[in-house]
Design a protein around this motif. Structure first.
Motif, PDB file in Angstrom:
ATOM      1  N   CYS A 109      40.952 -28.775 -25.069  1.00  0.00           N
ATOM      2  CA  CYS A 109      40.652 -27.393 -24.360  1.00  0.00           C
ATOM      3  C   CYS A 109      40.320 -26.293 -25.795  1.00  0.00           C
ATOM      4  N   GLN A 110      39.454 -25.498 -24.608  1.00  0.00           N
ATOM      5  CA  GLN A 110      39.158 -24.318 -25.736  1.00  0.00           C
ATOM      6  C   GLN A 110      39.866 -23.486 -26.241  1.00  0.00           C
ATOM      7  N   LEU A 111      40.953 -22.890 -27.185  1.00  0.00           N
ATOM      8  CA  LEU A 111      41.744 -22.040 -27.572  1.00  0.00           C
ATOM      9  C   LEU A 111      41.450 -20.479 -28.324  1.00  0.00           C
ATOM     10  N   PHE A 112      40.195 -20.007 -27.349  1.00  0.00           N
ATOM     11  CA  PHE A 112      40.169 -19.151 -27.851  1.00  0.00           C
ATOM     12  C   PHE A 112      40.861 -17.489 -27.496  1.00  0.00           C
ATOM     13  N   SER A 113      41.233 -17.324 -26.214  1.00  0.00           N
ATOM     14  CA  SER A 113      41.256 -16.085 -25.707  1.00  0.00           C
ATOM     15  C   SER A 113      42.609 -16.167 -26.368  1.00  0.00           C
ATOM     16  N   GLU A 114      43.564 -14.724 -26.433  1.00  0.00           N
ATOM     17  CA  GLU A 114      44.656 -14.197 -26.852  1.00  0.00           C
ATOM     18  C   GLU A 114      44.752 -13.305 -25.549  1.00  0.00           C
ATOM     19  N   SER A 117      43.605 -10.721 -27.068  1.00  0.00           N
ATOM     20  CA  SER A 117      41.477 -11.061 -27.165  1.00  0.00           C
ATOM     21  C   SER A 117      40.866 -11.978 -26.255  1.00  0.00           C
ATOM     22  N   GLY A 118      40.898 -10.822 -25.649  1.00  0.00           N
ATOM     23  CA  GLY A 118      40.111 -11.937 -24.126  1.00  0.00           C
ATOM     24  C   GLY A 118      38.632 -12.055 -24.550  1.00  0.00           C
ATOM     25  N   SER A 119      37.796 -10.779 -23.899  1.00  0.00           N
ATOM     26  CA  SER A 119      36.073  -9.764 -23.742  1.00  0.00           C
ATOM     27  C   SER A 119      36.068  -9.332 -25.143  1.00  0.00           C
ATOM     28  N   ASP A 120      37.565  -8.928 -25.962  1.00  0.00           N
ATOM     29  CA  ASP A 120      37.407  -8.117 -27.072  1.00  0.00           C
ATOM     30  C   ASP A 120      38.163 -10.370 -28.073  1.00  0.00           C
ATOM     31  N   VAL A 142      46.261 -17.277 -24.631  1.00  0.00           N
ATOM     32  CA  VAL A 142      46.601 -18.172 -23.169  1.00  0.00           C
ATOM     33  C   VAL A 142      45.983 -17.741 -22.367  1.00  0.00           C
ATOM     34  N   TRP A 143      45.440 -18.569 -21.281  1.00  0.00           N
ATOM     35  CA  TRP A 143      44.259 -18.726 -20.141  1.00  0.00           C
ATOM     36  C   TRP A 143      43.706 -19.874 -20.672  1.00  0.00           C
ATOM     37  N   THR A 144      44.637 -20.962 -21.414  1.00  0.00           N
ATOM     38  CA  THR A 144      43.754 -21.967 -21.717  1.00  0.00           C
ATOM     39  C   THR A 144      43.869 -23.573 -20.905  1.00  0.00           C
ATOM     40  N   THR A 145      42.543 -24.034 -20.440  1.00  0.00           N
ATOM     41  CA  THR A 145      42.793 -24.262 -19.143  1.00  0.00           C
ATOM     42  C   THR A 145      42.804 -25.584 -19.515  1.00  0.00           C
ATOM     43  N   SER A 146      43.610 -26.669 -19.418  1.00  0.00           N
ATOM     44  CA  SER A 146      43.516 -28.055 -19.258  1.00  0.00           C
ATOM     45  C   SER A 146      44.496 -28.282 -20.699  1.00  0.00           C
ATOM     46  N   SER A 377      34.872 -13.709 -11.475  1.00  0.00           N
ATOM     47  CA  SER A 377      34.082 -12.224 -12.689  1.00  0.00           C
ATOM     48  C   SER A 377      34.931 -12.330 -13.484  1.00  0.00           C
ATOM     49  N   ILE A 378      36.852 -12.895 -14.026  1.00  0.00           N
ATOM     50  CA  ILE A 378      37.109 -12.539 -15.348  1.00  0.00           C
ATOM     51  C   ILE A 378      36.367 -14.335 -16.022  1.00  0.00           C
ATOM     52  N   ALA A 379      35.848 -14.983 -15.751  1.00  0.00           N
ATOM     53  CA  ALA A 379      36.179 -16.763 -16.308  1.00  0.00           C
ATOM     54  C   ALA A 379      35.048 -16.677 -17.277  1.00  0.00           C
ATOM     55  N   GLY A 381      33.680 -14.627 -19.690  1.00  0.00           N
ATOM     56  CA  GLY A 381      33.396 -12.858 -19.919  1.00  0.00           C
ATOM     57  C   GLY A 381      33.210 -12.991 -18.816  1.00  0.00           C
ATOM     58  N   THR A 382      33.967 -11.058 -18.868  1.00  0.00           N
ATOM     59  CA  THR A 382      34.335 -10.421 -16.912  1.00  0.00           C
ATOM     60  C   THR A 382      32.406  -9.516 -16.622  1.00  0.00           C
ATOM     61  N   ASP A 383      32.681  -9.332 -15.558  1.00  0.00           N
ATOM     62  CA  ASP A 383      30.908  -8.347 -15.251  1.00  0.00           C
ATOM     63  C   ASP A 383      30.980  -7.583 -16.009  1.00  0.00           C
ATOM     64  N   GLU A 384      32.051  -6.739 -16.771  1.00  0.00           N
ATOM     65  CA  GLU A 384      31.835  -5.865 -17.404  1.00  0.00           C
ATOM     66  C   GLU A 384      30.843  -6.260 -18.044  1.00  0.00           C
ATOM     67  N   ILE A 385      31.358  -7.057 -18.794  1.00  0.00           N
ATOM     68  CA  ILE A 385      30.712  -7.109 -20.155  1.00  0.00           C
ATOM     69  C   ILE A 385      29.855  -8.143 -19.839  1.00  0.00           C
ATOM     70  N   ARG A 387      27.250  -6.522 -17.337  1.00  0.00           N
ATOM     71  CA  ARG A 387      26.717  -5.401 -17.532  1.00  0.00           C
ATOM     72  C   ARG A 387      26.334  -4.837 -19.002  1.00  0.00           C
ATOM     73  N   ASN A 388      27.075  -5.118 -19.743  1.00  0.00           N
ATOM     74  CA  ASN A 388      26.934  -4.509 -21.200  1.00  0.00           C
ATOM     75  C   ASN A 388      25.621  -5.336 -21.489  1.00  0.00           C
ATOM     76  N   ILE A 389      26.063  -7.017 -21.244  1.00  0.00           N
ATOM     77  CA  ILE A 389      25.073  -7.649 -22.134  1.00  0.00           C
ATOM     78  C   ILE A 389      23.218  -6.879 -21.924  1.00  0.00           C
TER      79      ILE A 389
HETATM   80  C1  LIG Z   1      39.397 -19.716 -14.090  1.00  0.00           C
HETATM   81  C2  LIG Z   1      40.043 -18.980 -15.693  1.00  0.00           C
HETATM   82  C3  LIG Z   1      39.887 -20.071 -16.884  1.00  0.00           C
HETATM   83  C4  LIG Z   1      39.945 -19.757 -18.175  1.00  0.00           C
HETATM   84  N1  LIG Z   1      39.488 -20.382 -19.060  1.00  0.00           N
HETATM   85  C5  LIG Z   1      39.694 -19.829 -20.417  1.00  0.00           C
HETATM   86  C6  LIG Z   1      39.630 -21.413 -21.509  1.00  0.00           C
HETATM   87  O1  LIG Z   1      40.053 -22.592 -21.366  1.00  0.00           O
HETATM   88  N2  LIG Z   1      39.976 -20.561 -22.851  1.00  0.00           N
HETATM   89  C7  LIG Z   1      40.377 -19.311 -23.422  1.00  0.00           C
HETATM   90  O2  LIG Z   1      40.272 -19.116 -24.278  1.00  0.00           O
HETATM   91  N3  LIG Z   1      39.844 -18.517 -22.315  1.00  0.00           N
HETATM   92  C8  LIG Z   1      39.463 -19.235 -20.968  1.00  0.00           C
HETATM   93  N4  LIG Z   1      39.650 -17.635 -19.977  1.00  0.00           N
HETATM   94  C9  LIG Z   1      39.836 -16.711 -20.569  1.00  0.00           C
HETATM   95  C10 LIG Z   1      38.845 -15.709 -20.284  1.00  0.00           C
HETATM   96  O3  LIG Z   1      37.578 -15.822 -21.264  1.00  0.00           O
HETATM   97  C11 LIG Z   1      39.033 -14.151 -20.588  1.00  0.00           C
HETATM   98  O4  LIG Z   1      39.971 -13.953 -19.349  1.00  0.00           O
HETATM   99  C12 LIG Z   1      38.301 -13.001 -20.327  1.00  0.00           C
HETATM  100  O5  LIG Z   1      37.140 -13.402 -21.425  1.00  0.00           O
HETATM  101  C13 LIG Z   1      38.648 -11.550 -20.190  1.00  0.00           C
HETATM  102  O6  LIG Z   1      39.313 -11.424 -21.320  1.00  0.00           O
HETATM  103  P1  LIG Z   1      41.330 -10.602 -20.228  1.00  0.00           P
HETATM  104  O7  LIG Z   1      41.093 -11.250 -19.826  1.00  0.00           O
HETATM  105  O8  LIG Z   1      41.681 -10.606 -22.016  1.00  0.00           O
HETATM  106  O9  LIG Z   1      40.597  -9.665 -20.132  1.00  0.00           O
HETATM  107  P2  LIG Z   1      40.647  -7.632 -21.278  1.00  0.00           P
HETATM  108  O10 LIG Z   1      39.129  -8.388 -22.089  1.00  0.00           O
HETATM  109  O11 LIG Z   1      41.576  -6.769 -21.234  1.00  0.00           O
HETATM  110  O12 LIG Z   1      39.058  -6.892 -20.036  1.00  0.00           O
HETATM  111  C14 LIG Z   1      40.646  -6.725 -18.637  1.00  0.00           C
HETATM  112  C15 LIG Z   1      39.572  -5.294 -18.675  1.00  0.00           C
HETATM  113  O13 LIG Z   1      38.649  -4.531 -18.713  1.00  0.00           O
HETATM  114  C16 LIG Z   1      37.622  -4.627 -18.863  1.00  0.00           C
HETATM  115  N5  LIG Z   1      36.484  -4.303 -20.548  1.00  0.00           N
HETATM  116  C17 LIG Z   1      37.389  -5.110 -21.862  1.00  0.00           C
HETATM  117  N6  LIG Z   1      36.001  -4.616 -22.080  1.00  0.00           N
HETATM  118  C18 LIG Z   1      35.488  -3.776 -22.077  1.00  0.00           C
HETATM  119  C19 LIG Z   1      34.250  -2.991 -22.379  1.00  0.00           C
HETATM  120  N7  LIG Z   1      33.806  -3.115 -23.994  1.00  0.00           N
HETATM  121  N8  LIG Z   1      33.612  -2.723 -21.695  1.00  0.00           N
HETATM  122  C20 LIG Z   1      33.794  -2.345 -19.855  1.00  0.00           C
HETATM  123  N9  LIG Z   1      34.668  -2.730 -19.799  1.00  0.00           N
HETATM  124  C21 LIG Z   1      35.808  -3.533 -20.881  1.00  0.00           C
HETATM  125  C22 LIG Z   1      37.020  -6.169 -18.563  1.00  0.00           C
HETATM  126  O14 LIG Z   1      36.415  -6.600 -17.824  1.00  0.00           O
HETATM  127  C23 LIG Z   1      38.208  -7.000 -18.141  1.00  0.00           C
HETATM  128  O15 LIG Z   1      37.854  -5.672 -16.626  1.00  0.00           O
HETATM  129  C24 LIG Z   1      39.640 -18.136 -18.830  1.00  0.00           C
HETATM  130  C25 LIG Z   1      39.519 -17.504 -17.732  1.00  0.00           C
HETATM  131  C26 LIG Z   1      40.026 -17.917 -16.760  1.00  0.00           C
HETATM  132  C27 LIG Z   1      39.413 -16.410 -14.998  1.00  0.00           C
END
Ligand SMILES: Cc1cc2nc3c(=O)[nH]c(=O)nc-3n(C[C@H](O)[C@H](O)[C@H](O)COP(=O)(O)OP(=O)(O)OC[C@H]3O[C@@H](n4cnc5c(N)ncnc54)[C@H](O)[C@@H]3O)c2cc1C
Length: 414
Positions: A109-114, A117-120, A142-146, A377-379, A381-385, A387-389
């Protein structure tokens, strides 16, 4: 001399004719494929491959599909782990882990998001501390699939809080079979439990399981994410095309998939199920409704354009061109298509779209679409991220102002 399609086809056909047996033991068959280099032919020949150029991969896939031959294990996170080890691991790590990834004996599994720190992603606060020649890990993912069935995790953690954010990160292989690791499944609003929270309390990582050196974490994580974006959507390819073939090896594979594919069963729904739109439009009569027709046409145009963009990107890659902006554009298009599909399904189905159970529309699939589409639109990298890219790297617009430079310990968190 460069390999051509006919040579690959002939050589693989003759290998499959002499070796493929639909009643073989799954593990023995996969080991045979690995030894012959036909499991992952694009990999280096030193590591179970044949150095085969990417553009010949489709020939290999066609030959396997033609006779229904089972491939090496490819589902889920395991190939992200393998590609990361091929790019940044050392030989001892490749020796220890690659074969068992391909045989399916070990899952990852992939232990990245906390939580903070998801987008960041570079804001990771999980701590890695070197004590008596082994790493002690403390913190939470958190969000750690599998994670609930994984043997190992790809872990991004912070070894140095005095360095700037991106430089203080390191990358590890974390063994789940130890008492310092606790996994708590999370139930989603669509009823599935694909992801987990993972807590580390003095979890141990031997020094030999650090990938790269201190401070390489960010660069290695980018490799993992690049492969994640490229491979997204391939999860179901293997499982779908079976059906027509008989043999005990398929039962063994189905048994394995019960656990491995379970977290992904709702993934087609999160993409909006565009394939269901026209049949349902005909069945419900929405095909004659002028408002519904407009929305359906809009959806199908968006969907076709995204398909063609993806094909253009693939053709470019096969001709050796560097990856263009299509990755982020495709990811964003996927979100827009899924949302539009969800809107169209609701328009055609009405209030019944909210019902689940065998007697509900498409036996609950429509309700599952509505509840699963937000995930796309989250998994990854979110839509907003995305758009930033696109704005910063593709259109060359001004970068967002940064407030996170300097030593990480002084950077404001969350
Ligand atoms: C189906 C699914 C499977 C996943 N599996 C895994 C996995 O196996 N392992 C893992 O590590 N992670 C996993 N993730 C996590 C995923 O990578 C994160 O949810 C994602 O990167 C967003 O991070 P966050 O949830 O912390 O949201 P946040 O980063 O807290 O974002 C909250 C909101 O703020 C917006 N935002 C944040 N920063 C900016 C910016 N700079 N500019 C504009 N808007 C911004 C975002 O777009 C969002 O709308 C999974 C997620 C999903 C939905």
């Amino acid at each position: 001399m460069e390999l051509n399609e006919a040579q690959v086809r002939n050589e693989l056909r003759s290998f499959l004719e002499s070796n493929w047996d639909p009643n073989a033991d799954l593990l023995a068959w996969r080991n045979k494929l690995i030894d012959a280099g036909w499991g992952m032919p694009s990999w280096p020949d030193r590591w179970y491959g044949r150095n085969m150029p990417q553009h010949l991969q489709s020939v290999v896939a066609e030959e396997f599909a033609r006779i229904g031959a089972v491939s090496v294990a490819r589902t889920g996170i395991r190939l992200l782990a393998a590609e990361t080890l091929l790019a940044h691991g050392n030989d001892a790590q490749r020796e220890r882990y690659l074969r068992k990834i391909l045989t399916g004996e070990e899952t990852w599994c992939q232990l990245f998001s906390e939580p903070g720190s998801g987008s960041d992603l570079a804001g990771s606060t999980t701590k890695a501390e070197l004590v008596n020649d082994e790493w002690l890990i403390n913190g939470q993912k958190v969000w750690t699939t599998s994670a609930h069935h994984a043997d190992f995790g790809l872990l991004l953690a912070r070894h140095d809080w005095d360095l700037p954010k991106h430089q203080g990160l390191s990358y590890f292989i974390l063994n789940f079979r130890q008492k310092g690791v606790e996994v708590h499944p999370l139930k989603q609003m669509n009823g599935h439990a694909s992801f987990n929270q993972v807590f580390f309390n003095d979890a141990k990582v031997p020094r030999s399981d650090q990938i790269g050196k201190n401070g390489d974490g960010w660069q290695i994580a980018m490799t993992t994410l690049m492969h994640e974006r490229r491979n997204a959507g391939n999860i179901f390819v293997e499982a779908r095309r079976r059906g027509d073939f008989q043999g005990s090896i398929y039962e063994q594979e189905a048994e394995e998939n019960k656990i491995l594919l379970e977290p992904y069963t709702w993934y087609p729904q999160r993409a909006g199920r565009v394939d269901l739109v026209l049949p349902r439009a005909r069945a419900t009569g929405a095909i004659s409704d002028p408002v519904a027709r407009q929305e359906i046409a809009k959806l199908l145009i968006m969907s076709r354009c995204a398909e063609w963009t993806a094909l253009r990107a693939r053709a470019g890659q096969q001709q050796g061109q560097p990856q263009g902006p299509e990755g982020s554009l495709g990811k964003l298009a996927g979100s827009n298509i899924a949302r539009q599909a969800s809107k169209v399904h609701t328009l055609m189905t009405g209030v019944d779209a909210m019902t689940s159970g065998d007697d509900s529309p498409e036996a609950g699939v429509i309700a599952e679409i509505l509840l699963s589409v937000p995930a796309i639109s989250i998994a990854g990298g979110t839509d907003e991220i995305q758009r930033n890219i696109i704005s910063e790297r593709v259109l060359g617009m001004q970068k967002e102002p940064r407030t996170d430079t300097g030593p990480f310990k002084d950077v404001r968190k969350n």
